[in-house]
Design an enzyme around this catalytic site. Structure first.
Site, PDB file in Angstrom:
ATOM      1  N   SER A  73      -7.589  21.025  80.294  1.00 53.90           N
ATOM      2  CA  SER A  73      -8.086  19.627  79.728  1.00 53.90           C
ATOM      3  C   SER A  73      -7.661  18.624  80.767  1.00 53.90           C
ATOM      4  O   SER A  73      -8.187  17.575  80.545  1.00 53.90           O
ATOM      5  CB  SER A  73      -6.870  19.456  78.561  1.00 53.90           C
ATOM      6  N   LYS A  74      -7.100  18.814  81.796  1.00 50.44           N
ATOM      7  CA  LYS A  74      -7.025  18.044  83.091  1.00 50.44           C
ATOM      8  C   LYS A  74      -8.439  17.564  83.752  1.00 50.44           C
ATOM      9  O   LYS A  74      -8.213  16.328  84.491  1.00 50.44           O
ATOM     10  CB  LYS A  74      -6.052  18.583  83.874  1.00 50.44           C
ATOM     11  N   ASP A  75      -9.431  18.143  83.443  1.00 50.36           N
ATOM     12  CA  ASP A  75     -10.482  17.670  83.979  1.00 50.36           C
ATOM     13  C   ASP A  75     -10.883  16.199  83.353  1.00 50.36           C
ATOM     14  O   ASP A  75     -11.537  15.407  84.131  1.00 50.36           O
ATOM     15  CB  ASP A  75     -11.773  18.531  83.513  1.00 50.36           C
ATOM     16  N   THR A 117      -3.886  19.734  86.840  1.00 46.39           N
ATOM     17  CA  THR A 117      -4.340  18.403  87.255  1.00 46.39           C
ATOM     18  C   THR A 117      -4.955  18.435  88.904  1.00 46.39           C
ATOM     19  O   THR A 117      -6.017  18.146  89.203  1.00 46.39           O
ATOM     20  CB  THR A 117      -3.391  17.320  86.990  1.00 46.39           C
TER      21      THR A 117
END
Length: 346
Positions: A47-49, A79
């Protein structure tokens, strides 16, 4: 008519619009309908994209990032990988301060993506000069032309998920979502997603997942920082020994704590039942679902979305290593069926 080549300009086009997958086998016996938001489908496998691209492009738009800039960040791994990936495409150098609790797999991946990595001791206070927070700040101060992402205290962390993850889930569930379950570390994912969803329907229940050894649950309940809550734990990327301003505690209804051991076993269970090779925090998120179900949180009409933040390949030396699980004592009370899965022919 001549057909055009169908190709993306680069991998950044693939960020977001991750699938919602119904969970069937791991949810047997639970009342309600359960869906996983599978963030491993992002090109950087987490999800850090979303925040890496959003924060970097906002910095470019404001003229903060310029050609030749160096990006500095504090990260438990995901991240950092996303920032390194975006930096490659956009032409920036990347310097990362990483906690030693991060798996060897994550650290090796960061180096493979061209990042300069500083590994910092995990079990020190946030203001200790050796902590990954302090090291990243020092590197930023010492590096001319650097930009510090500062995900724990950056409102854009929340905004990235308000603009993308929340709308995607609302659309994918046709507005029928009743519960959002997500782990909380920086708090950006759960806070941004929750803000959007509660604007559409304030009755949606938002439940954060915290680790034993972290201060988030008690702070949510009392608004007081209690350092006596802090002790070492193994789960990466969730829980905190400080209070991130990237967490909107008002958007979260409740926190549930899960143990390192149960989160590890639940991740392995998801992989073996659903065919979804998930990371440690995904196991933690679904462990919270099981605990909430036992407490009567859900009924037959519940539509529960659980965010699975990353991919299991980042934990091969940890939760998917029998040796590591043994070292932690996580197999002490478990039927070791895994031992029968490998036979060596001599």
């Amino acid at each position: 008519m001549k057909e055009e080549i169908q190709a993306h300009d680069d991998i950044l086009d693939l960020i977001g619009n991750t699938p919602l997958v119904r969970l069937r086998k791991v949810t047997e016996g639970l009342e309600g309908n359960f869906y996983a938001k599978v963030e491993a489908f992002n090109p950087g496998h987490s999800s850090k994209d979303r925040i890496a691209l959003h924060i970097i492009e906002e910095a470019e738009r404001k003229g903060i990032l310029k050609p030749g800039s160096i990006i500095v960040e504090t990260t438990s791994g995901n991240t950092g990988f996303s920032i390194a990936m975006v930096s490659i495409i956009k032409g920036y150098e990347c310097v990362l301060a990483v906690t030693s609790k991060s798996s060897k797999d994550k650290i090796d991946m960061l180096r493979a993506m061209g990042a300069k990595v500083y590994v910092c001791p995990a079990n020190v206070s946030a203001d200790d000069p050796r902590s990954y927070y302090s090291v990243a700040k020092r590197l930023h101060e010492e590096t001319n032309g650097s930009v510090y992402i500062n995900q724990y205290f950056n409102e854009l962390n929340i905004d990235a998920h308000y603009q993308t993850t929340g709308p995607e889930i609302w659309k994918q569930t046709a507005g029928k979502i009743t519960h959002l379950i997500a782990c909380s570390g920086t708090g950006g994912t759960i806070s941004g997603t929750a803000r959007f969803l509660k604007e559409q329907n304030p009755n949606i229940r938002v439940i954060g997942v915290d680790a034993f050894g972290s201060v988030l649950k008690k702070f949510h309940e009392t608004r007081e920082f209690d350092s006596s809550e802090i002790y070492p734990y193994r789960i990466e990327g969730m829980g905190k020994n400080l209070i991130p301003t990237a967490t909107d505690f008002d958007a979260i209804d409740e926190f549930v704590k899960v143990t390192d051991e149960e989160a590890a076993h639940t991740a392995r269970q998801i992989s073996k039942t659903e065919g979804l090779f998930v990371g440690y925090t995904s196991g933690a998120a679904f462990q919270a679902v099981k605990q909430l179900a036992e407490g009567g949180e859900f009924d037959a009409n519940s539509n529960v979305v659980v965010i699975f933040p990353d991919h299991g390949s980042r934990y091969m030396s940890k939760i998917y290593s029998d040796d590591w699980m043994n070292e932690q004592g996580f197999f002490d009370n478990v039927n070791r069926e895994e031992e029968k899965q490998i036979e060596f022919i001599k």
